[in-house]
Design a protein around this motif. Structure first.
Motif, short mmCIF file in Angstrom:
data_model
loop_
_atom_site.label_atom_id
_atom_site.label_comp_id
_atom_site.label_asym_id
_atom_site.label_seq_id
_atom_site.Cartn_x
_atom_site.Cartn_y
_atom_site.Cartn_z
N THR A 10 0.82 -1.21 0.00
CA THR A 10 0.00 0.00 0.00
C THR A 10 0.86 1.26 0.00
OG1 THR A 10 -0.09 -0.01 2.42
CG2 THR A 10 -1.86 -1.14 1.28
N TRP A 13 0.35 3.97 -2.62
CA TRP A 13 -1.02 4.37 -2.95
C TRP A 13 -1.28 5.87 -2.84
CZ3 TRP A 13 -4.97 0.35 -0.47
CH2 TRP A 13 -4.70 -0.92 -0.97
N CYS A 92 -12.09 -6.56 0.43
CA CYS A 92 -11.97 -5.39 -0.44
C CYS A 92 -10.54 -4.87 -0.45
CB CYS A 92 -12.94 -4.30 -0.01
SG CYS A 92 -12.92 -3.93 1.76
N ILE A 95 -8.86 -5.21 -4.83
CA ILE A 95 -9.38 -4.20 -5.76
C ILE A 95 -8.60 -2.88 -5.63
CG2 ILE A 95 -11.44 -2.78 -6.27
CD1 ILE A 95 -11.42 -5.79 -7.37
N PRO A 96 -8.49 -2.31 -4.41
CA PRO A 96 -7.67 -1.09 -4.32
C PRO A 96 -6.20 -1.34 -4.63
CG PRO A 96 -8.42 -1.79 -2.14
CD PRO A 96 -9.16 -2.61 -3.14
N GLY A 100 -4.38 0.92 -7.35
CA GLY A 100 -3.32 1.86 -6.96
C GLY A 100 -1.92 1.38 -7.26
N VAL A 129 -15.61 -4.75 -12.10
CA VAL A 129 -14.74 -3.65 -11.65
C VAL A 129 -13.97 -3.10 -12.85
CG1 VAL A 129 -14.51 -4.35 -9.23
CG2 VAL A 129 -13.05 -5.42 -10.94
N HIS A 131 -12.83 -0.24 -13.90
CA HIS A 131 -11.65 0.63 -13.82
C HIS A 131 -10.41 -0.12 -13.34
CE1 HIS A 131 -10.04 4.49 -14.56
NE2 HIS A 131 -9.63 4.70 -13.34
N GLY A 253 -11.51 1.22 6.31
CA GLY A 253 -10.48 1.33 5.27
C GLY A 253 -9.45 0.23 5.37
N GLN A 254 -8.34 0.45 4.67
CA GLN A 254 -7.30 -0.58 4.53
C GLN A 254 -6.12 -0.28 5.47
OE1 GLN A 254 -8.22 -3.06 2.54
NE2 GLN A 254 -10.06 -1.90 2.04
N ALA B 133 -16.70 -5.74 -3.43
CA ALA B 133 -15.34 -5.52 -2.93
C ALA B 133 -15.03 -4.05 -2.71
CB ALA B 133 -14.32 -6.17 -3.87
N ASP B 136 -15.43 -0.91 2.50
CA ASP B 136 -15.02 0.24 3.30
C ASP B 136 -15.65 1.54 2.79
OD1 ASP B 136 -13.41 -0.37 1.10
OD2 ASP B 136 -11.57 0.41 1.98
N SER B 200 -5.40 7.72 -7.50
CA SER B 200 -4.69 6.46 -7.23
C SER B 200 -5.52 5.58 -6.31
CB SER B 200 -3.34 6.74 -6.56
OG SER B 200 -2.54 7.56 -7.36
N ALA B 204 -10.94 6.08 1.81
CA ALA B 204 -10.92 4.98 2.78
C ALA B 204 -9.74 4.04 2.54
CB ALA B 204 -12.23 4.19 2.73
N VAL B 207 -6.63 5.30 4.68
CA VAL B 207 -6.63 5.66 6.11
C VAL B 207 -5.46 5.03 6.87
CG1 VAL B 207 -9.09 6.23 6.35
CG2 VAL B 207 -8.33 3.87 6.68
#
Lengths: 436, 238
Positions: A10, A13, A92, A95-96, A100, A129, A131, A253-254, B133, B136, B200, B204, B207
């Motif tokens: 991360t 990101w 989740c 996916i991020p 990122g 998803v 994007h 959040g992550q 997914a 958050d 990017s 959330a 965080v």
């Protein structure tokens, strides 16, 4: 002692255009590739074994060991397939990550494919998803243009092609053999094992299937060494992992942390449960992992710790529900999900999830009797361990664990003649007016 | 809804192109069906026959696949296909209330297209969806499979009205929304060159990273790792 949070995957990101090759290279990206090409493929497998990396898709199988099962004397081509079908309720993180930092996945794919001696790799991303798929498609394209993919990569003599493949909406395709069926253009129904995919996977050829986060963890292990990775986490659950907090917390959040962090510590970072409310129940690793309550705040979130407390670490998908939520409603909704997603191949799951839904619907509406609870447990006994794949097993987790911890709440539905909770109180916009 | 035009030569060529990406052509079937939807707005009998002919399998086999996966539609959807997550967490956080409000507002049931009113430049369809997914950011909606995070019943109504009116709408952490058929083309593996739109990461997603930055927390220094290893060996008495 390592820090409480350890951003690795991360870490990029918050960079401007973090998904671009230039940004990734600026932060040391693709440097692990030359380290890998200077190594014998078997030594990479050994390094990943030594690191203690275990699958980040839920099951926690040692990644290096999975790779070592590929029979190198098999003359068929070998394949790497990345499971990017992230669909487990609550999960989740991938996916991020792909949004990122898609290049860390691509670099991981190259090193992992080189280690198992595959010349073709597939990234199977759930279709819903768009994007994320754009970002991964673009990263692969950039990697080709920069010579990280294609023929004779970095002059190593090693060739690799990568195909980004979009799924079409089926939770079951997160199951690795169902995913292979989908990737072969068929209905996503799981295959009988053995043979395991390592022996007869995609096109009946030796195939490694790994989760996105597992593969993305490989470049740093190769670059920094197994000991570096092992310096994070606990004895049998090493390394960093992304913990996803959602629901009734102040800062969902992550959070990327060493395995073994506790929910108490994470909640502390996340500002606690929603103001004016108490923690009621939570999932440690998605809806297929048995529920925990406030009695489990100090359980170390590693594979052994969570298993020892009666659940599973799963995908570290921490869905937090406060005291405004009806556990029967929550469990009924998950059960309807499993019923909808059951692929229909095996009877215990196909029929069982329907029966569970009917019994739970009656209970949520305050109908039926206490004997229905025993019948639910009995139905779960007839699914767990008898279903063809883990979907059926997972469907029983919320049912049995909720009856274990909240039997009285089920009974209150009966004595009350219906659900005693007001769904409006649990919404994100319920705000403070309901705290009284 | 627009009428369905026959599959043109360009689409047939592209269907063959998809099949050729794979060591075995049938692997292309899922993206090929996405392309059929992009070209014709749904899975048509003609599209099924075309895929079957290219892959040299029966139409029944293609049909079996097309009916298994929920993203394939046998009937048309709107220019903007709106999904509301009603899996447990989003439902509890307000997804159920959002879906009810939208059904009421659009006067549709699940997986139906709302009537195009006079003055509407675009159509909207509504479906309840499973976990996408993005927990958050609950409650979550999707429009043409782009994230619309942290919704309320009011924001949802505003969103569908903006879409019907043809206003420019962007994903809360992604690009300007394209039509459903354009999105299906990306899923078929034909990039639209818009990967660089959007941030990017959404708020959330960041965080944990923000807390780590504030407190100076980071992963161990790789150059110090041999020392860590030595310390661990000492501890275990090796």
């Amino acid at each position: 002692m390592t820090d409480m949070l350890t951003p690795v995957l991360t870490d990029i990101w918050d960079a401007e255009q973090s998904w671009k090759l230039a940004t990734y290279v600026d932060q040391g990206g693709y440097a692990a590739l030359d380290v890998a090409f200077a190594m014998d493929p078997d030594d990479i497998i050994t390094a990943v074994k030594d690191s203690g990396l275990r699958g980040r898709g839920g099951a926690g199988f040692p990644t290096g060991m999975k790779w070592s099962f590929i029979p190198q004397d098999n003359p068929k081509p070998k394949y790497l397939v990345v499971n990017a079908d992230e669909s487990e309720p609550g999960t989740c993180k991938d996916i991020p990550l792909m949004m990122g930092n898609p290049h860390v996945l691509v670099e991981g794919v190259i090193i992992s494919s080189y280690a198992i001696r595959a010349n073709k790799a597939f990234i199977y991303i759930r279709g819903e998803v768009v994007h994320v798929i754009r970002r991964v498609q673009a990263a692969v394209e950039e990697a080709y243009a920069a010579g990280h993919l294609g023929k004779d990569i970095h002059g190593s003599g090693y060739d690799l092609d990568v195909v980004v493949h979009a799924g079409a909406g089926a939770y079951i395709c997160g199951e690795e053999t169902a995913l292979l069926e989908g990737l072969e253009g068929r209905r996503g129904q799981p295959r009988l094992r053995p043979p395991f995919p390592a022996v007869a996977g995609l096109y009946a050829s030796p195939t490694v299937i790994n989760n996105v986060e597992s593969i993305a963890s490989v470049p740093a292990i190769v670059k920094n060494g197994a000991a570096w990775f092992g310096a994070m986490g606990t004895e049998k659950s090493k390394g960093h992992g992304i913990f996803s907090l959602s629901g009734h917390v102040q800062k969902p959040g992550q959070y990327e942390a060493p395995l073994g962090i506790t929910l108490r510590e994470l909640l502390d970072l996340a500002g606690g449960v929603r103001e004016g409310h108490q923690l009621k129940f939570w999932t440690p690793g998605g809806s297929s992992t048995p529920l925990f309550t406030d009695a489990h705040l100090d359980v170390p979130l590693d594979f052994e710790g969570v298993a020892g407390a009666g659940s599973m670490l799963g995908t570290r998908a921490l869905q937090i529900f406060d005291d405004s939520v009806c556990v029967v409603r929550a469990v009924l909704r998950w059960t309807e999900f499993y019923q909808h997603e059951s692929c229909g191949k095996c009877t215990p799951c196909r029929e069982g999830t329907w029966w569970l839904t009917q019994a739970l619907t009656r209970l949520e509406n305050g109908q039926g009797s206490e004997a229905d609870l025993d019948q639910l447990i009995d139905q779960c006994d007839n699914i767990l361990g008898r279903a063809f794949c883990a979907l059926g097993d997972g469907a029983t987790s919320p049912v049995t664990s909720s009856i274990q911890y909240f039997r009285d709440e089920y009974l209150t539905h009966l004595s009350n003649g219906g659900c005693p909770f007001d769904p409006a109180r649990s919404t994100a916009w319920a705000g403070t007016e309901v705290s009284a | 809804m627009s009428t369905t035009a026959p599959l043109d030569d360009k689409t047939l060529t592209e269907l063959r192109e998809i099949a050729a990406r794979y060591p075995e052509a049938r692997s292309g079937l899922l993206p090929m069906l996405h392309l059929v939807q992009s070209a014709q707005g749904r899975i048509t009998p003609e599209g099924i026959e075309a895929c079957a002919a290219i892959l040299e399998i029966s139409a029944a086999e293609v049909n079996g696949v097309a009916t298994f996966y929920t993203m394939y539609k046998r009937h048309g959807v709107g220019d903007y296909h709106v999904g509301v997550c009603t899996n447990t967490l989003c439902a509890v956080m307000g997804g159920d209330a959002i879906l009810e409000r939208l059904k009421d507002h659009l006067e549709v049931g699940n997986d139906e297209v709302a009537v195009q009113r006079q003055g509407d430049s675009h159509t909207v369809s509504l479906e309840h969806i499973e976990c996408n997914a993005a927990c958050d950011y609950a409650p979550v909606m999707m429009v043409n499979w782009e994230f619309m995070d942290n919704q309320t019943p009011e924001s949802a109504v505003q969103l569908v009205e903006a879409l019907r009116a043809g206003h420019e709408v962007s994903s809360t952490r992604g690009p300007k929304l394209c039509t459903w058929r354009e999105a299906e083309r990306v899923l078929a593996g034909f990039p639209d060159g818009r990967a660089d739109e959007g941030p990017s990461a959404g708020p959330a997603s960041l965080v944990g990273l923000e807390i780590a930055r504030e407190r100076g927390w980071r992963a161990p220094d790789p150059t110090a790792t041999p020392a860590i290893e030595a310390a661990q060996k000492e501890e275990s008495g090796a």
